[in-house]
Design a protein around this motif. Sequence first.
Motif, mmCIF file in Angstrom:
data_model
loop_
_atom_site.group_PDB
_atom_site.id
_atom_site.type_symbol
_atom_site.label_atom_id
_atom_site.label_comp_id
_atom_site.label_asym_id
_atom_site.label_seq_id
_atom_site.Cartn_x
_atom_site.Cartn_y
_atom_site.Cartn_z
ATOM 1 N N MET A 15 15.294 -8.243 -1.239
ATOM 2 C CA MET A 15 14.847 -8.047 0.201
ATOM 3 C C MET A 15 13.635 -7.315 0.175
ATOM 4 O O MET A 15 12.631 -7.668 0.994
ATOM 5 N N ALA A 16 13.463 -6.022 -0.763
ATOM 6 C CA ALA A 16 12.220 -5.234 -0.743
ATOM 7 C C ALA A 16 11.024 -6.511 -1.097
ATOM 8 O O ALA A 16 9.837 -5.974 -0.592
ATOM 9 N N TYR A 17 11.043 -7.200 -2.170
ATOM 10 C CA TYR A 17 10.018 -7.813 -2.390
ATOM 11 C C TYR A 17 9.584 -9.055 -1.484
ATOM 12 O O TYR A 17 8.553 -9.271 -1.435
ATOM 13 N N ARG A 18 10.783 -9.432 -0.746
ATOM 14 C CA ARG A 18 10.329 -10.696 0.224
ATOM 15 C C ARG A 18 9.763 -10.061 1.353
ATOM 16 O O ARG A 18 8.907 -10.742 1.793
ATOM 17 N N ARG A 19 10.190 -8.978 2.041
ATOM 18 C CA ARG A 19 9.570 -8.545 3.188
ATOM 19 C C ARG A 19 8.990 -7.314 2.871
ATOM 20 O O ARG A 19 9.582 -6.163 2.838
ATOM 21 N N PRO A 20 7.716 -6.998 2.538
ATOM 22 C CA PRO A 20 7.027 -5.873 2.199
ATOM 23 C C PRO A 20 7.273 -4.868 3.653
ATOM 24 O O PRO A 20 6.812 -5.460 4.761
ATOM 25 N N GLN A 21 7.537 -3.641 3.423
ATOM 26 C CA GLN A 21 7.511 -2.648 4.538
ATOM 27 C C GLN A 21 5.955 -2.588 5.351
ATOM 28 O O GLN A 21 5.262 -2.239 4.515
ATOM 29 N N GLU A 22 5.979 -2.787 6.704
ATOM 30 C CA GLU A 22 4.709 -2.520 7.327
ATOM 31 C C GLU A 22 4.579 -1.320 7.428
ATOM 32 O O GLU A 22 5.361 -0.391 7.779
ATOM 33 N N LYS A 23 3.278 -0.669 7.313
ATOM 34 C CA LYS A 23 2.936 0.678 7.264
ATOM 35 C C LYS A 23 2.461 0.901 9.027
ATOM 36 O O LYS A 23 1.891 0.223 9.305
ATOM 37 N N LYS A 24 3.350 2.008 9.418
ATOM 38 C CA LYS A 24 3.202 2.330 10.816
ATOM 39 C C LYS A 24 1.837 3.159 11.055
ATOM 40 O O LYS A 24 1.472 3.808 10.286
ATOM 41 N N GLU A 25 1.080 2.618 11.920
ATOM 42 C CA GLU A 25 -0.350 3.214 12.376
ATOM 43 C C GLU A 25 -0.175 4.260 13.157
ATOM 44 O O GLU A 25 -1.130 5.251 13.279
ATOM 45 N N PHE A 26 0.880 4.376 13.687
ATOM 46 C CA PHE A 26 1.252 5.660 14.776
ATOM 47 C C PHE A 26 2.488 6.620 14.294
ATOM 48 O O PHE A 26 3.257 6.020 14.041
ATOM 49 N N ALA A 27 2.384 7.775 14.492
ATOM 50 C CA ALA A 27 3.363 8.649 14.375
ATOM 51 C C ALA A 27 4.066 8.747 15.855
ATOM 52 O O ALA A 27 3.481 8.564 16.861
ATOM 53 N N GLN A 28 5.351 8.686 15.712
ATOM 54 C CA GLN A 28 6.019 8.893 17.015
ATOM 55 C C GLN A 28 7.125 9.965 17.014
ATOM 56 O O GLN A 28 7.631 10.281 16.175
ATOM 57 N N LYS A 29 7.183 10.631 18.349
ATOM 58 C CA LYS A 29 8.145 11.477 18.609
ATOM 59 C C LYS A 29 8.881 11.337 19.856
ATOM 60 O O LYS A 29 8.221 10.885 20.853
ATOM 61 N N ILE A 30 10.186 11.672 19.838
ATOM 62 C CA ILE A 30 10.860 11.586 21.020
ATOM 63 C C ILE A 30 10.839 12.978 21.851
ATOM 64 O O ILE A 30 11.016 13.856 21.504
ATOM 65 N N ILE A 31 10.361 12.542 22.856
ATOM 66 C CA ILE A 31 10.051 13.747 23.851
ATOM 67 C C ILE A 31 11.405 14.150 24.880
ATOM 68 O O ILE A 31 11.840 15.193 24.907
#
Length: 189
Positions: A20-36
């Motif tokens: 599964m890891a080779y089929r779908r490479p993890q997309e890198k997030k461009e934003f950091a997120q915080k729960i307010i």
Amino acid sequence: GRRRRCARGRFRILILKYCMAYRRPQEKKEFAQKIIDLARVTRVTAGGKRLRFRACVAVGDGKGRIGIGLAKGADVALAVEKASRKAEKNVIHVTLVNETIPHEIFIKEGAARLFLKPAPKGSGVKAGGAVRVGLKLAGVPNVVNKIFGSRNKINNVRAVLTALKGFKPSAMVARKKKEVIAPDVKLEK
């Protein structure tokens, strides 16, 4: 995956983790997120009460972009994911001058009243609560803040967004203060 016969004669499919890891490479997030803010909200209906979750999420890249999103979902993960998608759609760009905000600003958003003031290099972010999270995600390294009105996290982070959106370009500030910031800025009398 591979197929294997189980005890009852049916086939069971084994999925290998590495496939599964080779089929779908993890997309890198461009934003950091915080729960307010995360809240359990109920709505009274004819059949009883309907329970949902409300999430307020701030996203930012630490380089002058920030957005906030507010959404509800059937469970916490859905609410957070929906709010982060909304936040990424509402991203704004922040104007910075000498590693701080361009000028002082007093902003009112709902019952929240905030005062943001530029700070010298090395001061850091002197702010509390949701305001601090918003300024850190936006990538403002030096700023001083005071919260006067409501302590509501959602209104305060909305006020930060409005304040960061409301900064004037440095040329307009220069005209107002009658200072020359850059050699190409010409002041009119």
